[in-house]
Design a protein around this motif. Structure first.
Motif, PDB file in Angstrom:
ATOM      1  N   SER A   6      -9.520  -1.396  10.430  1.00  0.00           N
ATOM      2  CA  SER A   6     -10.201  -2.624  10.872  1.00  0.00           C
ATOM      3  C   SER A   6     -11.508  -2.328  11.603  1.00  0.00           C
ATOM      4  CB  SER A   6      -9.280  -3.463  11.761  1.00  0.00           C
ATOM      5  OG  SER A   6      -9.080  -2.822  13.006  1.00  0.00           O
ATOM      6  N   MET A   7     -11.753  -1.069  11.965  1.00  0.00           N
ATOM      7  CA  MET A   7     -12.998  -0.685  12.630  1.00  0.00           C
ATOM      8  C   MET A   7     -14.132  -0.417  11.633  1.00  0.00           C
ATOM      9  SD  MET A   7     -11.209   1.916  15.364  1.00  0.00           S
ATOM     10  CE  MET A   7     -12.722   2.566  16.017  1.00  0.00           C
ATOM     11  N   ASP A   8     -13.795  -0.322  10.346  1.00  0.00           N
ATOM     12  CA  ASP A   8     -14.811  -0.091   9.315  1.00  0.00           C
ATOM     13  C   ASP A   8     -15.471  -1.417   8.946  1.00  0.00           C
ATOM     14  OD1 ASP A   8     -14.032   2.522   9.363  1.00  0.00           O
ATOM     15  OD2 ASP A   8     -13.294   2.582   7.295  1.00  0.00           O
ATOM     16  N   SER A   9     -16.786  -1.397   8.814  1.00  0.00           N
ATOM     17  CA  SER A   9     -17.540  -2.639   8.603  1.00  0.00           C
ATOM     18  C   SER A   9     -17.150  -3.382   7.328  1.00  0.00           C
ATOM     19  CB  SER A   9     -19.047  -2.355   8.593  1.00  0.00           C
ATOM     20  OG  SER A   9     -19.387  -1.531   7.492  1.00  0.00           O
ATOM     21  N   ASN A  10     -16.645  -2.676   6.316  1.00  0.00           N
ATOM     22  CA  ASN A  10     -16.250  -3.374   5.100  1.00  0.00           C
ATOM     23  C   ASN A  10     -15.032  -4.261   5.315  1.00  0.00           C
ATOM     24  OD1 ASN A  10     -14.950  -0.624   5.153  1.00  0.00           O
ATOM     25  ND2 ASN A  10     -13.779  -1.513   3.477  1.00  0.00           N
ATOM     26  N   ASN A  11     -14.328  -4.093   6.425  1.00  0.00           N
ATOM     27  CA  ASN A  11     -13.150  -4.905   6.719  1.00  0.00           C
ATOM     28  C   ASN A  11     -13.395  -5.967   7.788  1.00  0.00           C
ATOM     29  OD1 ASN A  11     -11.458  -3.556   4.861  1.00  0.00           O
ATOM     30  ND2 ASN A  11     -11.275  -1.865   6.293  1.00  0.00           N
ATOM     31  N   PHE A  12     -14.638  -6.110   8.244  1.00  0.00           N
ATOM     32  CA  PHE A  12     -14.949  -7.162   9.210  1.00  0.00           C
ATOM     33  C   PHE A  12     -14.847  -8.512   8.520  1.00  0.00           C
ATOM     34  CE2 PHE A  12     -18.102  -4.303  11.757  1.00  0.00           C
ATOM     35  CZ  PHE A  12     -17.038  -3.522  12.185  1.00  0.00           C
ATOM     36  N   LEU A  13     -14.216  -9.470   9.177  1.00  0.00           N
ATOM     37  CA  LEU A  13     -14.101 -10.812   8.606  1.00  0.00           C
ATOM     38  C   LEU A  13     -15.485 -11.414   8.410  1.00  0.00           C
ATOM     39  CD1 LEU A  13     -11.090 -12.275  10.617  1.00  0.00           C
ATOM     40  CD2 LEU A  13     -11.109 -11.440   8.260  1.00  0.00           C
ATOM     41  N   GLY A  14     -15.715 -11.976   7.263  1.00  0.00           N
ATOM     42  CA  GLY A  14     -16.990 -12.628   6.978  1.00  0.00           C
ATOM     43  C   GLY A  14     -18.097 -11.678   6.565  1.00  0.00           C
ATOM     44  N   ASN A  15     -17.820 -10.398   6.520  1.00  0.00           N
ATOM     45  CA  ASN A  15     -18.840  -9.423   6.131  1.00  0.00           C
ATOM     46  C   ASN A  15     -18.800  -9.195   4.624  1.00  0.00           C
ATOM     47  OD1 ASN A  15     -20.878  -7.467   6.416  1.00  0.00           O
ATOM     48  ND2 ASN A  15     -19.371  -5.828   6.468  1.00  0.00           N
ATOM     49  N   ARG A  32      -4.304  -2.452  -0.195  1.00  0.00           N
ATOM     50  CA  ARG A  32      -3.081  -2.210   0.570  1.00  0.00           C
ATOM     51  C   ARG A  32      -2.661  -0.740   0.471  1.00  0.00           C
ATOM     52  NH1 ARG A  32      -2.153  -7.007  -1.814  1.00  0.00           N
ATOM     53  NH2 ARG A  32      -0.794  -6.159  -3.425  1.00  0.00           N
ATOM     54  N   ARG A  33      -2.775  -0.161  -0.710  1.00  0.00           N
ATOM     55  CA  ARG A  33      -2.373   1.233  -0.934  1.00  0.00           C
ATOM     56  C   ARG A  33      -3.193   2.202  -0.078  1.00  0.00           C
ATOM     57  NH1 ARG A  33      -1.198   5.766  -1.032  1.00  0.00           N
ATOM     58  NH2 ARG A  33      -0.553   7.065  -2.746  1.00  0.00           N
ATOM     59  N   HIS A  34      -4.465   1.873   0.123  1.00  0.00           N
ATOM     60  CA  HIS A  34      -5.363   2.755   0.875  1.00  0.00           C
ATOM     61  C   HIS A  34      -5.719   2.197   2.251  1.00  0.00           C
ATOM     62  CE1 HIS A  34      -5.781   5.478  -2.462  1.00  0.00           C
ATOM     63  NE2 HIS A  34      -5.893   4.441  -3.248  1.00  0.00           N
ATOM     64  N   PHE A  35      -4.945   1.204   2.696  1.00  0.00           N
ATOM     65  CA  PHE A  35      -5.100   0.631   4.038  1.00  0.00           C
ATOM     66  C   PHE A  35      -6.508   0.099   4.292  1.00  0.00           C
ATOM     67  CE2 PHE A  35      -1.754   3.805   4.213  1.00  0.00           C
ATOM     68  CZ  PHE A  35      -0.716   3.078   4.747  1.00  0.00           C
ATOM     69  N   GLY A  36      -7.208  -0.270   3.233  1.00  0.00           N
ATOM     70  CA  GLY A  36      -8.559  -0.800   3.381  1.00  0.00           C
ATOM     71  C   GLY A  36      -9.605   0.248   3.690  1.00  0.00           C
ATOM     72  N   LEU A  37      -9.233   1.510   3.619  1.00  0.00           N
ATOM     73  CA  LEU A  37     -10.179   2.592   3.890  1.00  0.00           C
ATOM     74  C   LEU A  37     -10.965   2.886   2.613  1.00  0.00           C
ATOM     75  CD1 LEU A  37      -7.781   4.837   5.957  1.00  0.00           C
ATOM     76  CD2 LEU A  37      -9.764   3.587   6.843  1.00  0.00           C
ATOM     77  N   GLY A  38     -12.146   2.331   2.521  1.00  0.00           N
ATOM     78  CA  GLY A  38     -12.949   2.487   1.317  1.00  0.00           C
ATOM     79  C   GLY A  38     -14.146   3.395   1.496  1.00  0.00           C
ATOM     80  N   HIS A  39     -14.499   3.711   2.724  1.00  0.00           N
ATOM     81  CA  HIS A  39     -15.658   4.560   2.980  1.00  0.00           C
ATOM     82  C   HIS A  39     -15.305   6.018   2.726  1.00  0.00           C
ATOM     83  CE1 HIS A  39     -18.790   2.016   4.677  1.00  0.00           C
ATOM     84  NE2 HIS A  39     -17.817   1.294   5.190  1.00  0.00           N
ATOM     85  N   GLY A  40     -16.291   6.795   2.350  1.00  0.00           N
ATOM     86  CA  GLY A  40     -16.112   8.238   2.230  1.00  0.00           C
ATOM     87  C   GLY A  40     -16.341   8.877   3.577  1.00  0.00           C
ATOM     88  N   ILE A  41     -16.688  10.153   3.551  1.00  0.00           N
ATOM     89  CA  ILE A  41     -16.969  10.851   4.801  1.00  0.00           C
ATOM     90  C   ILE A  41     -18.386  11.373   4.775  1.00  0.00           C
ATOM     91  CG2 ILE A  41     -14.564  11.493   5.192  1.00  0.00           C
ATOM     92  CD1 ILE A  41     -15.397  14.339   4.250  1.00  0.00           C
TER      93      ILE A  41
END
Length: 107
Positions: A6-15, A32-41
């Motif tokens: 939820s700290m990643d900007s792609n998961n901010f509501l309205g973003n 759901r499988r990746h817990f919303g973690l879409g960013h790389g490193i």
């Protein structure tokens, strides 16, 4: 993991990021499988750099890196090690590296 995600900007509501490297997950099953973690490193050529838009992903990466460094020091006894580089590997790359190592060992 969900809190970090939820700290990643792609998961901010309205973003709705429109940048070329913004994390986007269109399928709910994948999200759901990746817990919303879409960013790389990493960023800008530095694989160890923190991504400002991916605070949660960066936190998980830093934590995993420190845990790995601690494991190398304590379990393997390599106390003089200064740092480690921990990078994610896709299945294909992981299999290729294992097979190459096995081939080298067999020769």
């Amino acid at each position: 993991v969900n809190e970090c995600s939820s700290m990643d900007s792609n998961n901010f509501l309205g973003n709705c990021g429109a940048g070329e490297r913004e994390a986007r997950v269109a399928c709910g099953l994948v999200r759901r499988r990746h817990f919303g973690l879409g960013h790389g490193i990493g960023r800008s050529g530095d694989v160890g750099a923190v991504q400002p838009k991916a605070a949660g992903s960066s936190l998980i990466c830093k934590l995993a890196t420190e845990l790995t460094r601690d494991l190398v020091r304590r379990v393997l006894g390599m106390n003089s090690i200064q740092g480690v580089l921990l990078v994610p590997m896709a299945t294909g790359m992981s299999l290729s590296l294992v097979l190459l190592a096995l081939r080298a060992q067999a020769e």
